[in-house]
Design a protein around this motif. Structure first.
Motif, PDB file in Angstrom:
ATOM      1  N   ALA A 132      15.687  34.640  -4.158  1.00  0.00           N
ATOM      2  CA  ALA A 132      17.017  35.208  -4.391  1.00  0.00           C
ATOM      3  C   ALA A 132      18.071  34.474  -3.560  1.00  0.00           C
ATOM      4  N   ALA A 133      17.747  34.150  -2.320  1.00  0.00           N
ATOM      5  CA  ALA A 133      18.681  33.410  -1.472  1.00  0.00           C
ATOM      6  C   ALA A 133      18.911  32.010  -2.021  1.00  0.00           C
ATOM      7  N   ASP A 134      17.860  31.404  -2.539  1.00  0.00           N
ATOM      8  CA  ASP A 134      17.970  30.067  -3.134  1.00  0.00           C
ATOM      9  C   ASP A 134      18.911  30.099  -4.344  1.00  0.00           C
ATOM     10  N   ALA A 135      18.766  31.126  -5.178  1.00  0.00           N
ATOM     11  CA  ALA A 135      19.604  31.231  -6.379  1.00  0.00           C
ATOM     12  C   ALA A 135      21.070  31.440  -6.040  1.00  0.00           C
ATOM     13  N   ALA A 136      21.344  31.995  -4.855  1.00  0.00           N
ATOM     14  CA  ALA A 136      22.722  32.307  -4.479  1.00  0.00           C
ATOM     15  C   ALA A 136      23.385  31.212  -3.662  1.00  0.00           C
ATOM     16  N   THR A 137      22.684  30.122  -3.371  1.00  0.00           N
ATOM     17  CA  THR A 137      23.231  29.060  -2.515  1.00  0.00           C
ATOM     18  C   THR A 137      22.977  27.685  -3.128  1.00  0.00           C
ATOM     19  N   ASP A 138      23.492  26.657  -2.449  1.00  0.00           N
ATOM     20  CA  ASP A 138      23.379  25.292  -2.974  1.00  0.00           C
ATOM     21  C   ASP A 138      22.448  24.403  -2.151  1.00  0.00           C
ATOM     22  N   ALA A 139      21.713  24.964  -1.208  1.00  0.00           N
ATOM     23  CA  ALA A 139      20.762  24.158  -0.444  1.00  0.00           C
ATOM     24  C   ALA A 139      19.539  23.847  -1.299  1.00  0.00           C
ATOM     25  N   GLU A 140      18.744  22.896  -0.852  1.00  0.00           N
ATOM     26  CA  GLU A 140      17.504  22.522  -1.551  1.00  0.00           C
ATOM     27  C   GLU A 140      16.339  23.195  -0.826  1.00  0.00           C
ATOM     28  N   LEU A 141      15.912  24.346  -1.324  1.00  0.00           N
ATOM     29  CA  LEU A 141      14.893  25.136  -0.651  1.00  0.00           C
ATOM     30  C   LEU A 141      13.484  24.675  -0.999  1.00  0.00           C
ATOM     31  N   TRP A 142      12.702  24.398   0.059  1.00  0.00           N
ATOM     32  CA  TRP A 142      11.267  24.158  -0.068  1.00  0.00           C
ATOM     33  C   TRP A 142      10.572  25.251   0.751  1.00  0.00           C
ATOM     34  N   VAL A 143       9.465  25.771   0.247  1.00  0.00           N
ATOM     35  CA  VAL A 143       8.752  26.839   0.951  1.00  0.00           C
ATOM     36  C   VAL A 143       7.291  26.430   1.137  1.00  0.00           C
ATOM     37  N   MET A 144       6.763  26.678   2.355  1.00  0.00           N
ATOM     38  CA  MET A 144       5.373  26.268   2.619  1.00  0.00           C
ATOM     39  C   MET A 144       4.567  27.379   3.278  1.00  0.00           C
ATOM     40  N   ALA A 145       3.260  27.303   3.055  1.00  0.00           N
ATOM     41  CA  ALA A 145       2.321  28.279   3.595  1.00  0.00           C
ATOM     42  C   ALA A 145       1.672  27.734   4.858  1.00  0.00           C
ATOM     43  N   PRO A 146       1.470  28.592   5.877  1.00  0.00           N
ATOM     44  CA  PRO A 146       0.845  28.146   7.124  1.00  0.00           C
ATOM     45  C   PRO A 146      -0.672  28.253   7.108  1.00  0.00           C
ATOM     46  N   MET A 147      -1.306  27.415   7.923  1.00  0.00           N
ATOM     47  CA  MET A 147      -2.741  27.501   8.205  1.00  0.00           C
ATOM     48  C   MET A 147      -3.624  27.400   6.965  1.00  0.00           C
ATOM     49  N   ILE A 148      -3.265  26.506   6.055  1.00  0.00           N
ATOM     50  CA  ILE A 148      -4.104  26.255   4.879  1.00  0.00           C
ATOM     51  C   ILE A 148      -5.381  25.535   5.309  1.00  0.00           C
ATOM     52  N   ALA A 149      -6.519  25.995   4.813  1.00  0.00           N
ATOM     53  CA  ALA A 149      -7.788  25.350   5.143  1.00  0.00           C
ATOM     54  C   ALA A 149      -8.533  24.855   3.911  1.00  0.00           C
ATOM     55  N   THR A 150      -8.166  25.357   2.719  1.00  0.00           N
ATOM     56  CA  THR A 150      -8.912  24.994   1.510  1.00  0.00           C
ATOM     57  C   THR A 150      -7.977  24.681   0.349  1.00  0.00           C
ATOM     58  N   VAL A 151      -8.514  24.008  -0.628  1.00  0.00           N
ATOM     59  CA  VAL A 151      -7.763  23.724  -1.848  1.00  0.00           C
ATOM     60  C   VAL A 151      -7.479  25.027  -2.590  1.00  0.00           C
TER      61      VAL A 151
END
Length: 559
Positions: A368-387
């Motif tokens: 929702a914040a991404d849709a309301a602004t003009d920044a280029e949002l990337w989102v990532m998950a922490p502590m990934i161990a597997t595919v």
């Protein structure tokens, strides 16, 4: 005499030593002459005063210090601690002794948990000292004021003191305890204080000793020669000129772009990061919205804060890490079950899957914040161990409206199958702090194994190289968001290993920008090869330094 530790940043300082006063002695365990109710009133009043003082200091300091001190303020009035104090008072103890015993027991509990909570344990000692000082009507522990500029030497420094250091007086900081990811180091880096931490032999320094604090070389020189002082002053002048130079985008000497991004823990730091030349955000930590709360913040509350961040970086890339919490950062609404080894337990993406509604709400707020602004949002998950974990997060993020979804590579397993991990998401960001910890099996908060916590170790560099190679093969970006990116020479090595962007504390941007500009892509690869060929961390750094010197010499001879 030379004293070795871990330098924070690249600064140099010269000045006389002033030592931090010793801690207050342990209160005597004697029966109180007051009744428990009266002692309870004394204890609660002092706890309240200290909590208010810490909160006020945080408000004045701002930035990361504000977050740390607000957390300390909440600790001072933690109901469970107050309950424990009350129980001890009922046995006839004084308020001073009850506070001491309650905080000491809680400190030992947190220290045994490791990870984030072990880091909080040191903060409890500071709060306890402040409360006891108030009860005894003594001056609270704090930084001395000798009336002239000085180098502060201490066992360690409490966040409340680090946050309020007078930078016109404190030329540098040396601690015998702590590591590169302690609160002292984090705040010193943010405030651009010349510091060397974990210098065990600093205990031998006395008031008035003249020292050179050389963070770039992880060194403190006691009783320096005239030549050493002159050289240090030259470097201080060079750094001042560097900081005053115009801000330009990060790039290698041939113009190859290497975006330099900021690590932030709150939208409050956006203006300062932009002022220092951040080209975006490479790691936005969302934990501050969740920690020390009884319930997860609402979607609306989260959206408002994310919107403020994205608005500040309009037109720029902003990489947000979803909540990185779990057993080592217990949250009552997520997972507060005791685990014997929380660093290897239900944390990061594992904890979020366990309570998926929290992850869904956070991703919804971000979209929702991404849709309301003009920044280029990337989102990532922490502590990934597997595919499989990667596919799970990527699928859920896209379902909820996130356009660019990636993962953090912090475990050796994710690095070893980086080709398959990157094939299942849009990008990867390497968290060198945890990657080093798990690769070397050395808790990054334990000074006893500090020699194993260096991201310069070839084992860590080889894993980074594997991720970089996978990114290049698949055309996927690979960033670095651990503290390794703040080391100017290591930053060049990381680019040589395949990193396409670097994210760090904003105060490190100028040094890294200048360092990258000295080397071509081939130079960076040469430095990386030299470091990879070494046997250990110290040897890898020395090899890279030697390779850098050879490049400079060859360039000078050619001209």
């Amino acid at each position: 005499m030379e004293i070795r530790g871990t330098g924070i940043g690249q600064g140099v300082a010269v000045g006389p030593v002033v030592r931090m006063a010793d801690a207050l002695p342990e209160p005597v365990d004697r029966p109180s002459h007051l009744d428990p109710e009266r002692e309870g009133e004394r204890a609660r009043a002092s706890l309240s005063v200290v909590a208010a003082e810490l909160a006020n200091r945080g408000a004045k300091a701002g930035g990361a210090a504000k977050d740390v001190l607000e957390a300390q303020s909440m600790m001072a009035e933690d109901p469970s601690l107050i309950d424990e104090v009350t129980k001890l008072l009922a046995t006839g103890k004084t308020a001073e002794r009850a506070v001491y015993e309650a905080f000491a027991a809680y400190r030992d509990l947190l220290a045994g948990m490791g990870g984030y909570m072990a880091e909080r344990a040191a903060d409890l000692d500071d709060i306890s000292q402040r409360v006891i000082a108030h009860l005894l009507k003594l001056p609270p522990p704090g930084v001395p004021n000798p009336g002239h500029p000085f180098v502060l030497v201490a066992r360690d420094l409490a966040p409340a003191d680090t946050a309020m250091l007078d930078l016109d007086q404190v030329l540098g900081l040396v601690t015998s305890d702590g590591g590169p990811t302690s609160h002292t180091a984090i705040l010193a880096r943010e405030k651009n204080i010349v510091a060397v931490v974990g210098a065990a032999d600093a205990a031998t320094l006395a008031d008035g000793d003249m020292v050179v604090v050389d963070a770039a070389d992880d060194l403190v020189v006691s009783d320096p020669t005239t030549e050493q002082v002159a050289h240090a002053n030259e470097r201080i002048a060079e750094r001042a000129a560097l900081e005053a130079a115009p801000v330009t985008p990060g790039a290698l000497s041939d113009g190859t772009p290497v975006p330099l991004l900021a690590n932030l823990g709150s939208a409050d730091g956006a203006a300062e990061a932009l002022k220092l030349g951040a080209e975006g955000v490479g790691l936005f930590r969302t934990e501050f919205l969740f920690l020390d709360a009884d319930a997860a913040p609402s979607v609306r509350e989260q959206q408002e804060h994310y919107t403020r961040l994205l608005t500040a970086f309009a037109g720029r890339k902003v990489v947000v890490r979803v909540l990185d919490a779990g057993a080592d950062k217990p949250l009552a609404f997520l997972n507060d079950a005791h685990e014997e080894n929380p660093a290897l337990g239900l944390r990061g993406i594992r904890a979020l899957r366990h309570s998926e509604v929290i992850l869904r709400e956070q991703l919804t707020a971000l979209a929702a914040a991404d849709a309301a602004t003009d920044a280029e949002l990337w989102v990532m998950a922490p502590m990934i161990a597997t595919v499989e974990e990667t596919r799970y997060f990527e699928r859920l993020a896209k379902e909820l409206g996130i356009r660019v979804a990636g993962v953090m590579v912090e475990t050796p397993s994710a690095a070893l199958v980086a080709d398959r991990v990157l094939a299942a998401c849009d990008f990867a960001s390497i968290g060198t702090n945890d990657l080093t910890q798990y690769t070397m099996a050395a808790d990054r908060l334990l000074g006893t194994v500090a020699n194993l916590q260096s991201p310069w170790h070839p084992a860590v560099l080889r894993l980074i190289a594997d991720v970089g190679a996978a990114g290049a093969e698949l055309g996927k970006p690979v960033g670095i968001c651990g503290e390794a990116a703040a080391d100017p020479l290591l930053a060049v090595v990381l680019v040589g290993l395949g990193a396409t962007s670097l994210s760090m504390s904003p105060s490190a941007l100028a040094d890294v920008r200048a360092s990258l500009a000295r080397y071509s892509p081939d130079d960076a690869k040469a430095l990386a090869r030299a470091a990879l060929a070494a046997e250990g961390a110290a040897e890898a750094k020395q090899a890279a330094q030697a390779a850098a010197s050879d490049i400079t010499t060859a360039r000078t001879s050619a001209s």
